[in-house]
Design a protein around this motif. Structure first.
Motif, short mmCIF file in Angstrom:
data_model
loop_
_atom_site.label_atom_id
_atom_site.label_comp_id
_atom_site.label_asym_id
_atom_site.label_seq_id
_atom_site.Cartn_x
_atom_site.Cartn_y
_atom_site.Cartn_z
N SER A 218 4.36 -6.09 10.33
CA SER A 218 4.46 -5.31 9.10
C SER A 218 5.92 -4.96 8.86
CB SER A 218 3.61 -4.04 9.22
OG SER A 218 2.25 -4.38 9.41
N ASP A 219 6.49 -5.50 7.79
CA ASP A 219 7.92 -5.39 7.52
C ASP A 219 8.19 -4.64 6.22
OD1 ASP A 219 8.44 -6.91 9.80
OD2 ASP A 219 8.44 -8.80 8.69
N ASP A 220 9.47 -4.19 6.09
CA ASP A 220 10.00 -3.65 4.83
C ASP A 220 9.23 -2.42 4.35
OD1 ASP A 220 11.95 -5.73 4.68
OD2 ASP A 220 10.37 -7.07 3.99
N GLY A 221 8.89 -1.54 5.28
CA GLY A 221 8.20 -0.31 4.94
C GLY A 221 9.16 0.83 4.65
N VAL B 92 0.86 -1.19 0.00
CA VAL B 92 0.00 0.00 0.00
C VAL B 92 0.89 1.24 0.00
CG1 VAL B 92 -1.64 1.36 1.37
CG2 VAL B 92 -1.95 -1.11 1.12
N THR B 93 0.55 2.20 -0.85
CA THR B 93 1.26 3.47 -0.91
C THR B 93 0.27 4.61 -0.65
OG1 THR B 93 2.93 2.69 -2.48
CG2 THR B 93 2.55 5.07 -2.38
N ILE B 94 0.67 5.55 0.21
CA ILE B 94 -0.11 6.77 0.44
C ILE B 94 0.83 7.93 0.18
CG2 ILE B 94 -1.51 8.08 2.07
CD1 ILE B 94 -1.96 5.43 3.58
N ASN C 59 5.64 -3.90 3.08
CA ASN C 59 5.97 -3.05 1.93
C ASN C 59 5.08 -1.82 1.84
OD1 ASN C 59 6.41 -6.20 0.76
ND2 ASN C 59 8.14 -4.80 0.57
N PHE C 60 4.68 -1.29 2.98
CA PHE C 60 3.97 -0.02 3.02
C PHE C 60 4.90 1.11 2.61
CE2 PHE C 60 3.19 3.90 5.39
CZ PHE C 60 1.91 4.21 4.96
#
Length: 355
Positions: A164-167, A110-112, A133-134
């Motif tokens: 939640s990893d790799d953001g 998800v991308t914001i 991967n946020f």
């Protein structure tokens, strides 16, 4: 087990790709919306293959959280590259009706981007439950009662699928007009997440109303591989930290309370005018802290502090105007740091940023 995606690229529209700085040219469908209700509907209707939702310029009044649940490969973006053009505003920093502007839950990739998220009781964005991967890019999160970004997991969680990893959080403006209002206050808070990168952000006024410690950026709770680089911190309590003020036992990743963080790098940052400590390392294992400028408001404060026997790493090639301190049995190699006599408010010329 964590879900694994087919990595075949689907194409973004040229406009969305340009806004997001994507190097991928793909055909992900794009939907344009001009209301919060239409945004919610577009999120609910997003296909499994992903979607880009473009929110028109304007100021949008928010009366309940926007929740992205079980929606992978979703992008929500303002329609220009100026975050001031598109504003989602909650009812106020002390109004409990809206805890977060946006919650990302059990949703990967998800991308914001390119908007302002403001005026909520707790968070600008909360990322939870295996939302790997946020990406946050060019956001302004302002006057969110606790934090701009909060990365969390269930209590007593086990296994990678809980975390939640790799953001990536980059090129964002995060802060408060005055101070935060909750019992804990942070700019960016990563609890038990692995592989997060915090890059190129500006954080201002990360302070608690009662004057107790608040943290501009930290990772903790058995997080690993965190990179905090090229950020600027102004007028905050504690600047950057591995370990923060410590983690409750039920929130440590996989229940392992040995270290607050493993690995990790803090580099190329500029920290100005902290009220407490510029960089704080609490039970941080195998860290590197280098090429930072830490100019504190008071000469009797601490530029960099490393604490407790679990802390072990290297502190080198930093420029500071206050002491670098080992406390309570901490083990760290401290070398090639420069202490400067002056305390300029914005010493912009003396620092080489890390590419």
């Amino acid at each position: 087990m964590k879900r694994v995606f087919n990595r075949n690229c689907v194409v973004l529209s040229c406009v969305a790709a340009a806004l997001l700085g994507s190097g991928c040219t793909l055909d992900r469908p794009t939907v344009h919306v001009d209301s919060i209700a239409a945004l919610r509907q577009a999120i609910a209707n997003a296909p499994a293959t992903g979607q880009t939702i473009v929110l028109a310029p304007g100021r949008y009044r928010q009366v309940r959280q926007i929740i992205i649940h079980d929606r992978d490969r979703l992008t929500v973006t303002g329609s220009t590259d100026d975050f001031n053009d598109t504003v989602i505003s909650g009812p106020g920093i002390n109004d409990q009706r809206v805890r977060s502007n946006i919650v990302v839950d059990a949703s990967k990739h998800v991308t914001i981007a390119h908007m302002t998220l403001e005026n909520t009781a707790y968070h600008g964005v909360q990322v939870d439950h295996d939302s790997d991967n946020f990406v946050a890019r060019n956001l302004k999160t302002w006057d969110n009662g606790e934090s701009g970004f909060k990365v969390t997991s269930p209590s007593y969680a086990r296994g990678d699928e809980s975390y939640s990893d790799d953001g990536l959080i980059e090129n964002c403006l995060i802060g408060f007009s005055g101070t935060g209002q909750r019992s804990v206050v942070e700019g960016i808070d990563i609890v038990g997440g692995n592989g997060w990168v915090i890059r190129g952000n500006r954080l201002e006024n990360i302070l608690k109303a009662n004057g107790h410690a608040a943290y501009a950026v930290f990772a903790k709770g058995n997080a690993s591989g965190t990179v905090i680089e090229n950020n600027q911190v102004f007028n905050s309590s504690v600047g950057l930290s591995f370990g923060g003020g410590g983690t409750g036992a039920k929130f440590f990743r996989d229940g392992d309370t040995t270290y607050e963080t493993r690995g990790g790098v803090i580099r190329g940052n500029r920290v100005y005018g902290t009220h407490d400590t510029g960089i704080y390392l609490n039970k941080a294992h195998d860290f590197k802290v280098h090429d930072n400028i830490v100019i504190n408001a008071r000469r009797d404060s601490t530029a960099i502090a490393v604490r407790y026997p679990q802390s072990r790493g290297r502190i080198y090639s930093n420029t500071v105007n206050a002491r670098i301190l080992r406390r309570d049995g901490a083990r760290a190699s401290i070398f090639r740091n420069e202490t400067v006599a002056e305390s300029p408010a914005h010493p912009r010329s003396a620092h080489r940023m890390i590419d």
